[in-house]
Design a protein around this motif. Structure first.
Motif, short mmCIF file in Angstrom:
data_model
loop_
_atom_site.label_atom_id
_atom_site.label_comp_id
_atom_site.label_asym_id
_atom_site.label_seq_id
_atom_site.Cartn_x
_atom_site.Cartn_y
_atom_site.Cartn_z
N ARG A 1 -48.48 -9.22 26.04
CA ARG A 1 -48.57 -7.75 26.23
C ARG A 1 -49.17 -7.10 24.98
N SER A 2 -48.73 -7.56 23.83
CA SER A 2 -49.24 -7.00 22.58
C SER A 2 -50.73 -7.32 22.41
N ALA A 3 -51.10 -8.56 22.73
CA ALA A 3 -52.52 -8.95 22.59
C ALA A 3 -53.39 -8.10 23.52
N LEU A 4 -52.93 -7.93 24.76
CA LEU A 4 -53.70 -7.12 25.73
C LEU A 4 -53.86 -5.68 25.23
N GLU B 1 -41.59 -6.24 15.17
CA GLU B 1 -43.05 -6.31 15.09
C GLU B 1 -43.70 -5.99 16.44
N LEU B 2 -43.10 -6.50 17.51
CA LEU B 2 -43.70 -6.28 18.83
C LEU B 2 -43.19 -5.00 19.49
N HIS C 1 -52.56 -12.58 19.40
CA HIS C 1 -51.90 -11.38 18.87
C HIS C 1 -52.29 -11.15 17.41
N PHE C 2 -52.17 -12.21 16.60
CA PHE C 2 -52.43 -12.03 15.15
C PHE C 2 -53.92 -11.86 14.87
#
Ligand SMILES: Cc1cc2nc3c(=O)[nH]c(=O)nc-3n(C[C@H](O)[C@H](O)[C@H](O)COP(=O)(O)OP(=O)(O)OC[C@H]3O[C@@H](n4cnc5c(N)ncnc54)[C@H](O)[C@@H]3O)c2cc1C
Length: 398
Positions: free
Chosen positions: A169-172, A87-88, A19-20
């Motif tokens: 989910r955020s990374a995708l 953040e998410l 994610h980061f």
């Protein structure tokens, strides 16, 4: 895709790093041998414990002082957990930070608590001592053998089932490729890049290339390092967790003890989670621990753990033990996390060890910063894998 980073391991640390890193503009592929969050990250107690745990303060002043050097990581983690829901952009990650108490029941334990708190004060962690009357007022559900407690107003718990999938989910959404059911089988550095051989869900082989590799393999991190010819001293340790049936709201804090292995909290569904570092039994295969199998429960551990819980919160007697389970955590030989690049293997990074749920977001953010900018605002030199240079003099096959 021309990748910047291959992350190995789809637990909280690997997924938070993805994610980061993606947020910082990196092109990332994450590979996970099984399913995401099926390792320690999905089996843990979910404690967000920022005070120094019992295991870190039980080996004398010198070891306590060394362990205190991890407190800046805890301070970072307090901010990250406090801000992760927004953040998410998630409605509800079930993050509760209502405060935590670390208990003492003997004058010796009170003195130890005070020494621990002095370290925390030095590093800026918000904690304060409560005397017996103040503990009773704040936590009337505790036994009256508690003489004192240190209180940290931001401790609490997160939901291990929700956080990793939200980060995934955020990374995708940011373009990270996630390959589940895909295990790394070999890796080597060639022409300044890393080649990572993997086997996919149907047994098909593939080779992934990237500038950098991040070993976020938790209890498997040592074995994954071996694939690159490196020693990373992470020992797999099997732990037990217990949960009661749901009950009326009773325990409003994270409960720990300065002299006993215990962590306790009540979930919003009413179940009380009881853990704190009681062991389970790892299966063996030849001369190795078999990490492909879930450790077996140990009845003595369950009984020992639950007995302490009952002593501290007598009303637990009204509840029933509903479930016990086990998980395997990666513990470093010196109890400090391992965070950073291995000097003998340029581009090969490791993030593991320590309280990886509490500090998982911090590890991910620090690794992204370190890998993308080659520096971090927070000093992580003490946690560098360089402290194991003396066993990594000779790198294995290139
Ligand atoms: C019972 C228990 C209770 C705990 N309680 C707490 C707590 O309350 N608070 C706290 O802070 N910490 C707690 N911990 C520790 C915490 O859970 C871990 O430190 C943290 O989850 C580690 O996350 P990770 O991503 O590094 O590892 P993991 O979640 O274990 O992920 C590692 C992943 O690597 C994958 N992998 C392994 N080999 C390969 C390969 N060859 N190729 C690809 N993928 C591979 C595995 O399948 C696994 O999914 C607890 C741990 C346990 C077991």
């Amino acid at each position: 895709m021309n990748l910047d980073v291959v992350i190995i391991g789809g637990g909280l640390v690997g997924v938070a790093s993805a994610h980061f890193l993606a947020r910082g503009g990196a092109r990332v592929c994450l590979i996970e041998k099984g399913d995401l969050n099926r390792g320690a990250s999905g089996q843990n107690a979910g404690s967000l414990h920022f005070q120094m745990e019992h295991r870190l303060v039980e080996h004398g002043e010198a070891m306590t002082a060394l362990a205190a050097s991890m407190l800046p990581l805890s301070l970072d983690a307090i901010d990250r957990w406090g801000g992760i829901t927004s953040e998410l952009g998630e409605d509800d990650l079930d993050v509760v930070m209502h405060g935590g108490l670390m208990l003492a029941e003997t004058p010796e334990q009170v003195a130890k608590l005070e020494r621990k708190r002095a370290h925390e004060e030095k590093w800026g962690l918000p904690t304060r001592m409560l005397d017996q009357a103040e503990v009773r007022e704040m936590a009337p559900y505790l036994t009256d053998t508690v003489l004192a407690a240190s209180f940290c107003p931001v401790e609490g718990h997160g939901n291990p089932r929700l956080i990793t999938s939200a980060l995934a989910r955020s990374a995708l959404a940011q373009g990270v490729e996630i390959r589940s059911g895909t295990g790394v089988t070999a890796m080597r550095r060639r022409d300044g890049r890393w080649e990572v051989d993997v086997t996919g869900p149907d047994g098909e082989g593939d080779r992934i290339e990237a500038d950098m590799v991040l070993n976020a393999g938790g209890a498997w991190a040592g074995r994954i390092a071996t694939l690159a010819g490196l020693h990373i001293p992470v020992l797999p340790v099997a732990l037990t967790m217990n949960a009661t049936t749901p009950a009326r709201p009773l325990i409003g804090h994270l409960i720990q003890h300065v002299g006993k292995r215990i962590s306790m909290k009540q979930l919003r569904e009413g179940n009380v989670l009881i853990g704190g570092g009681w062991s389970a039994r790892m299966h063996r295969k030849g001369d190795q621990f078999d990490l492909s199998r879930r450790p077996a429960s140990d009845l003595d551990s369950i009984q020992g753990n639950v007995t302490i819980a009952l002593d501290l919160v007598p009303e637990l007697e009204q509840m029933h033990l509903m479930r016990s389970w086990t998980g395997t955590v990666g513990v470093t030989s010196d109890s400090l996390p391992i965070l950073g690049e291995v000097p003998q293997a340029p581009g090969y990074y490791v993030a593991t060890g320590g309280s990886g749920f509490t500090l998982g977001l911090t590890y991910g953010a620090l690794m992204a910063e370190h890998m993308l900018t080659r520096k971090t605002e927070l000093d992580i030199d003490l946690f560098s894998p360089a402290r194991f240079n003396h066993v990594n003099m000779f790198m294995g096959p290139k």
